[in-house]
Design a protein around this motif. Structure first.
Motif, short mmCIF file in Angstrom:
data_model
loop_
_atom_site.label_atom_id
_atom_site.label_comp_id
_atom_site.label_asym_id
_atom_site.label_seq_id
_atom_site.Cartn_x
_atom_site.Cartn_y
_atom_site.Cartn_z
N ASN A 180 0.93 -1.51 -0.27
CA ASN A 180 -0.33 0.04 0.23
C ASN A 180 1.02 1.55 0.30
O ASN A 180 1.00 2.38 0.64
N TRP A 181 1.69 1.49 -1.06
CA TRP A 181 2.96 2.59 -1.00
C TRP A 181 2.06 3.79 -1.19
O TRP A 181 0.70 4.09 -1.42
N PRO A 182 2.48 4.85 -0.51
CA PRO A 182 3.59 4.53 0.68
C PRO A 182 3.66 4.70 2.49
O PRO A 182 4.23 4.74 2.75
N MET A 183 2.45 3.85 2.53
CA MET A 183 1.90 3.77 4.05
C MET A 183 3.06 3.00 4.68
O MET A 183 3.22 3.11 5.73
N ALA A 184 3.31 1.90 3.62
CA ALA A 184 4.27 1.44 4.57
C ALA A 184 6.41 1.23 3.98
O ALA A 184 6.79 0.29 4.74
N GLY A 185 5.67 2.83 3.30
CA GLY A 185 7.95 2.87 3.08
C GLY A 185 8.77 2.25 2.65
O GLY A 185 7.70 1.49 1.81
N GLU A 186 9.56 2.76 2.44
CA GLU A 186 10.50 2.47 0.80
C GLU A 186 11.87 2.82 1.33
O GLU A 186 12.05 4.34 1.67
N ILE A 187 12.82 2.46 0.47
CA ILE A 187 13.86 1.85 1.67
C ILE A 187 15.09 2.42 0.40
O ILE A 187 14.74 0.68 0.17
N ASP A 188 15.56 2.81 -0.10
CA ASP A 188 16.59 3.50 -1.57
C ASP A 188 17.82 3.09 -1.38
O ASP A 188 18.78 3.94 -0.70
N ILE A 189 18.42 1.63 -1.22
CA ILE A 189 19.94 1.82 -1.41
C ILE A 189 20.77 2.11 -1.97
O ILE A 189 21.66 2.60 -1.34
N LEU A 190 21.06 1.79 -3.31
CA LEU A 190 21.80 1.92 -4.33
C LEU A 190 20.77 2.38 -5.13
O LEU A 190 20.31 1.18 -6.79
N GLU A 191 21.39 3.61 -5.97
CA GLU A 191 19.89 4.11 -6.85
C GLU A 191 20.18 5.24 -7.48
O GLU A 191 21.63 6.18 -7.21
N GLY A 192 20.31 5.45 -8.91
CA GLY A 192 20.65 6.80 -9.74
C GLY A 192 19.80 6.80 -11.24
O GLY A 192 19.53 5.61 -11.68
N VAL A 193 20.54 7.32 -11.61
CA VAL A 193 20.24 7.52 -13.50
C VAL A 193 21.61 7.47 -14.16
O VAL A 193 22.50 8.69 -12.88
N HIS A 194 21.17 7.36 -15.22
CA HIS A 194 22.75 7.84 -16.30
C HIS A 194 23.66 8.18 -15.51
O HIS A 194 24.10 6.37 -15.67
N ASN A 195 24.85 8.25 -15.66
CA ASN A 195 26.49 8.00 -15.84
C ASN A 195 26.76 9.08 -14.58
O ASN A 195 27.49 9.77 -13.92
N GLN A 196 25.36 8.97 -13.57
CA GLN A 196 25.13 9.65 -12.15
C GLN A 196 26.95 9.07 -11.65
O GLN A 196 27.42 7.72 -11.93
N GLN A 197 27.52 10.09 -10.46
CA GLN A 197 29.30 10.25 -10.49
C GLN A 197 28.71 9.20 -8.77
O GLN A 197 29.51 8.29 -8.34
#
Length: 347
Positions: free
Chosen positions: A161-178
């Motif tokens: 039931n996003w976002p009610m139970a939450g989310e943890i982004d551990i490894l994430e980015g886009v394109h050639n992010q540094q």
């Protein structure tokens, strides 16, 4: 349920991003279509104790090699983040060599051989753990990770039931992010001090409001300064380990480049108290984690363009448009996850 009005950080150089904490110009609808599974606990598999008299962390699940695909589900629906991908079933992914095991490394990748029309979709994969957890120590060892123009990879956890139970982004980015970005999203009230006071983390705070709002879904996040934490730099360093600890005191995340992985992790006797300050930390002083995080599954995916990578493309330094990048298979030679293992420990 699909959310279409939430907002996100656009990908910008670090100095610019840090100066635009109030920017709400880009839309990012995170994975609201996540299906909740039954919460499961398994008390078997004791594997040692931590040092210093702390309560032991016991091995709960270990995902590695050929058995990896038995314990994770392949998501087959439309991408909830509106990426230009066709997520494949297990049988399709294996047949197309988008999911395979080589030298005991689990490989997840994007189709890098087909030419698709500009504006078309490219075959990819998204896996979700069949088990869920309410807390624990999660250790993921990656040999390499996806990166490149149009590519938005993520290793993260999320509840029902996003976002009610939450989310943890551990490894994430886009394109050639540094460098890597670590983010917490909550459905209930949760906010870090805007000035960073009282936060025990060495990463740079890039936004303090964690609660998802109808017009703002940036989440409260930290940016790493180590170029070995993401993309080409991560792969050149031989990969590394992401460890996140979630307990009654809050959530902490550590990143260890390959040459700096603690011996207690390599020996399967992890002791977070010996690891020093985390890169990202969300303390229970600021959030009631018993109400904003629960029943989390782990997820690994590779999407293309979509709600974050699409708007960020023009500032990424990549040529042409995001849709044009997707059409060219040469852009996806490095669009691969190489997973040595993922282990889940309980105390």
């Amino acid at each position: 349920m699909r959310l279409t009005t939430t907002l996100v950080f656009s990908l910008l150089p670090i100095a610019v991003l840090a100066g635009r904490s109030s920017d709400t110009s880009h839309i990012r609808a995170r994975h609201a279509a996540h299906a909740a599974s039954l919460h499961a606990r398994d008390d078997a598999g004791y594997n040692g104790t931590t040092s210093g008299g702390n309560p032991p962390y016991n091995i709960h699940e270990h995902y590695q090699g050929q058995s990896f695909f038995n314990d994770w589900s392949f998501f087959e629906g439309d991408d909830p983040t509106h990426g230009s991908v066709n997520y494949q079933s297990r049988d399709q992914a294996i047949a197309k060599k988008l999911a395979y095991v080589k030298d005991n490394v689990t490989v997840l990748t994007v189709d890098s051989t087909s030419t698709v029309p500009v504006g078309g979709k490219r075959d990819s994969v998204r896996l979700t753990s069949k088990k869920t957890w309410d807390r624990g120590l999660f250790i993921a060892d990656f040999a390499y990770m996806p990166h490149g123009c149009s590519i938005w990879p993520a290793y993260w956890s999320v509840g029902p039931n996003w976002p009610m139970a939450g989310e943890i982004d551990i490894l994430e980015g886009v394109h050639n992010q540094q460098t890597n970005q670590y983010t917490l999203h909550t459905g209930g009230p949760c906010s870090l001090p805007a000035d960073g006071s009282g936060i025990d983390a060495i990463g740079s705070l890039i936004w303090h409001g964690c609660q998802s709002q109808p017009t703002d879904n940036r989440g409260c996040g930290f940016l790493d300064s180590d170029t070995r934490s993401y993309g080409a730099g991560f792969n050149s360093a031989g990969g590394g380990v992401l460890a996140h600890e979630w307990n009654s005191q809050g959530v902490k995340i550590w990143f260890f480049p390959r040459a700096e992985v603690p011996a207690d992790i390599n020996s399967d006797h992890p002791n977070p108290t010996s690891w020093g300050r985390p890169i990202a930390a969300w303390s229970s002083k600021f959030c009631d984690f018993s109400s904003v995080l629960y029943q989390h599954s782990l997820i690994i995916d590779i999407t293309l363009c979509g709600d974050w990578a699409g708007p960020a493309y023009s500032g990424s330094g990549c040529p042409g448009t995001c849709a044009q990048a997707i059409a060219d298979p040469a852009n996806f030679a490095a669009a691969k996850w190489g997973i040595n293992y993922i282990s889940v420990f309980q105390s």
